[in-house]
Write a protein that holds these residues in place. Sequence first.
Motif, PDB file in Angstrom:
ATOM      1  N   LYS A  43       1.054  -1.360  -0.028  1.00 14.95           N
ATOM      2  CA  LYS A  43      -0.219   0.147   0.049  1.00 14.95           C
ATOM      3  C   LYS A  43       0.744   1.160  -0.002  1.00 14.95           C
ATOM      4  O   LYS A  43       0.652   1.978  -0.800  1.00 14.95           O
ATOM      5  N   ILE A  44       1.972   1.187   0.718  1.00 17.08           N
ATOM      6  CA  ILE A  44       2.672   2.684   1.129  1.00 17.08           C
ATOM      7  C   ILE A  44       3.362   2.728  -0.293  1.00 17.08           C
ATOM      8  O   ILE A  44       3.627   3.954  -0.771  1.00 17.08           O
ATOM      9  N   LYS A  45       3.862   1.799  -1.001  1.00 17.94           N
ATOM     10  CA  LYS A  45       4.650   1.967  -2.481  1.00 17.94           C
ATOM     11  C   LYS A  45       3.409   2.650  -3.346  1.00 17.94           C
ATOM     12  O   LYS A  45       3.891   3.496  -4.296  1.00 17.94           O
ATOM     13  N   ARG A  46       2.341   2.125  -3.341  1.00 15.79           N
ATOM     14  CA  ARG A  46       1.443   2.560  -4.452  1.00 15.79           C
ATOM     15  C   ARG A  46       1.045   3.871  -4.014  1.00 15.79           C
ATOM     16  O   ARG A  46       0.781   4.755  -4.960  1.00 15.79           O
ATOM     17  N   HIS A  47       0.834   4.539  -2.798  1.00 20.35           N
ATOM     18  CA  HIS A  47       0.531   5.921  -2.538  1.00 20.35           C
ATOM     19  C   HIS A  47       1.852   6.574  -2.735  1.00 20.35           C
ATOM     20  O   HIS A  47       1.707   7.811  -3.477  1.00 20.35           O
ATOM     21  N   SER A  66      -7.147  11.494   0.273  1.00 24.83           N
ATOM     22  CA  SER A  66      -7.562  10.184   0.913  1.00 24.83           C
ATOM     23  C   SER A  66      -7.267   9.102  -0.559  1.00 24.83           C
ATOM     24  O   SER A  66      -7.844   9.552  -1.680  1.00 24.83           O
ATOM     25  N   ILE A  67      -6.477   8.054  -0.540  1.00 24.97           N
ATOM     26  CA  ILE A  67      -6.119   7.453  -1.719  1.00 24.97           C
ATOM     27  C   ILE A  67      -6.629   5.937  -1.553  1.00 24.97           C
ATOM     28  O   ILE A  67      -6.347   5.333  -0.497  1.00 24.97           O
ATOM     29  N   LYS A  68      -7.218   5.534  -2.311  1.00 27.78           N
ATOM     30  CA  LYS A  68      -7.624   4.053  -2.711  1.00 27.78           C
ATOM     31  C   LYS A  68      -6.935   3.529  -3.762  1.00 27.78           C
ATOM     32  O   LYS A  68      -7.226   4.162  -5.211  1.00 27.78           O
ATOM     33  N   ALA A  69      -5.675   2.829  -3.679  1.00 24.28           N
ATOM     34  CA  ALA A  69      -4.902   2.557  -4.725  1.00 24.28           C
ATOM     35  C   ALA A  69      -5.020   0.894  -4.839  1.00 24.28           C
ATOM     36  O   ALA A  69      -4.603   0.135  -4.028  1.00 24.28           O
TER      37      ALA A  69
END
Length: 80
Positions: A43-47, A66-69
């Motif tokens: 998740k952190i790398k996507r953000h 706010s992110i949903k990746a």
Amino acid sequence: MHPEEIKKLIKQHIECDHIEVHGEDLRHYEALVVSAAFNGMMKIKRHRLIYQALGDHMAADIHALSIKAMTPEEHQSLNP
């Protein structure tokens, strides 16, 4: 910053299967980014990829994001 501008910046840096950006007050935003580029990423790398795409706008124009990746498979499982 208009949500469409944020969408455009993200699309310029990440090949997206689906993207939505909402921000009624033009300072606080919600983004849903669906991309195969996220396969195998935590998740952190996507953000971080999304933050990199937005660059200096994260400090100057965007107060909160706010992110949903998700990968296409993850998105599909939520929306069968």
